[in-house]
Design an enzyme around this catalytic site. Sequence first.
Site, PDB file in Angstrom:
ATOM      1  N   CYS A 144      -4.151  15.198   9.200  1.00 43.28           N
ATOM      2  CA  CYS A 144      -5.309  15.575   8.393  1.00 43.28           C
ATOM      3  C   CYS A 144      -6.339  14.456   8.250  1.00 43.28           C
ATOM      4  CB  CYS A 144      -4.851  16.033   7.010  1.00 43.28           C
ATOM      5  SG  CYS A 144      -3.894  17.564   7.023  1.00 43.28           S
ATOM      6  N   ALA A 145      -5.938  13.217   8.478  1.00 41.17           N
ATOM      7  CA  ALA A 145      -6.877  12.096   8.375  1.00 41.17           C
ATOM      8  C   ALA A 145      -7.683  11.894   9.651  1.00 41.17           C
ATOM      9  CB  ALA A 145      -6.124  10.813   8.043  1.00 41.17           C
TER      10      ALA A 145
END
Length: 363
Positions: A144-145
């Site tokens: 997700c980063a």
Amino acid sequence: MTYISSVGKGIPEHNLGQDEIKTLVQDIFSISGREARRFLPVFDHAKIEHRQLVTDADWFKEDHTFKEKNDLYQKHARTYSLQAMDDCLTNSYFLNNSIPYEAIDLIIFVSSTGLSTPSIDTFLMNDRPFRGDVTRMPLWGLGCAGGAIGLSRAFDWLTAHPDKNALLVCCELCSLTFQKNDRQKSNLIGTALFGDGIGAVLLMGNNSPFLSYNQNSKPLIYKTSSKTMKNSNDVMGWDVTNNGLEVIFSKSIPSLVRTFWSTHIKTFLQNNQLTKEDIHSLVAHPGGMKVLKAMEEVLLVSEEKFKYSYDVLCDHGNMSSATVLYVLDRWMKEKIPKNEVSVLSALGPGFSSELLLMEWDRS
């Protein structure tokens, strides 16, 4: 500084409502009675209305090998990444003229939901008229980063090459990692949150000859910060099994927002001589409702500063790395006044936090 000049999207064709997915999961896992009362409310609490997937609902009812899933990943990653790139470089809202592929000097391809060697960016280079000497930077495993980290790496590269242009592509086909026979809570929560999404961002150095193509509000990145928590590999990520990629998704993430992320963002603001009152908006990756609420609590700010994170979560679900690009797209269409400041934020495996400080400009 680095200009974020345009955003484009590749949106999968199969749009499923949350109630449809809830019913599908209930059928696949034969959930009923006490178990249904325990697990199914997570679909309602997620506050997601729609998600887009690269396959239809019937695909999830059948067993698939890791190879079958990965073959679909490679096929659809190519198709929808091309859509996102084309949309980005021809987007008439952000650009007064289309940007030719020959103008791209760096392509960053971010993904964590499938495997390919050569990396997918090489296929994209064959499908579009990129120059043969374009610099490639495939990034895998950032979860997700990844969208925020991809923007940071583009910023670093364009700071060193201020007359150049970069194209970031984030492609996440989370649905293809679905584990039909995994009844663990993390897998069930994953089915309630994750969707498929592909986004592309055009970035320009501050001496790019194409800066005159920009129009409307655009953010300039001028500071970034990365922080990784030691001994936190079990918070989120993949367990690679014979059946594919099995999600790791800890319930501790909201509490880590209140501790680890809290320290990171407060230090980041302090180091840049800013307070939370100076921040116009948070371009935050919506990991889920609990994560966004925890971020609000940390900063003691209203939901309004996160409004597009909530909207994207509602309309698309969590699309891993691509999600923050969808949030960025909505803020860029807001026509934010010149000199306002925003923070872009995303959390990922590691456990890691990526922050970018942006100032808004007007053409």
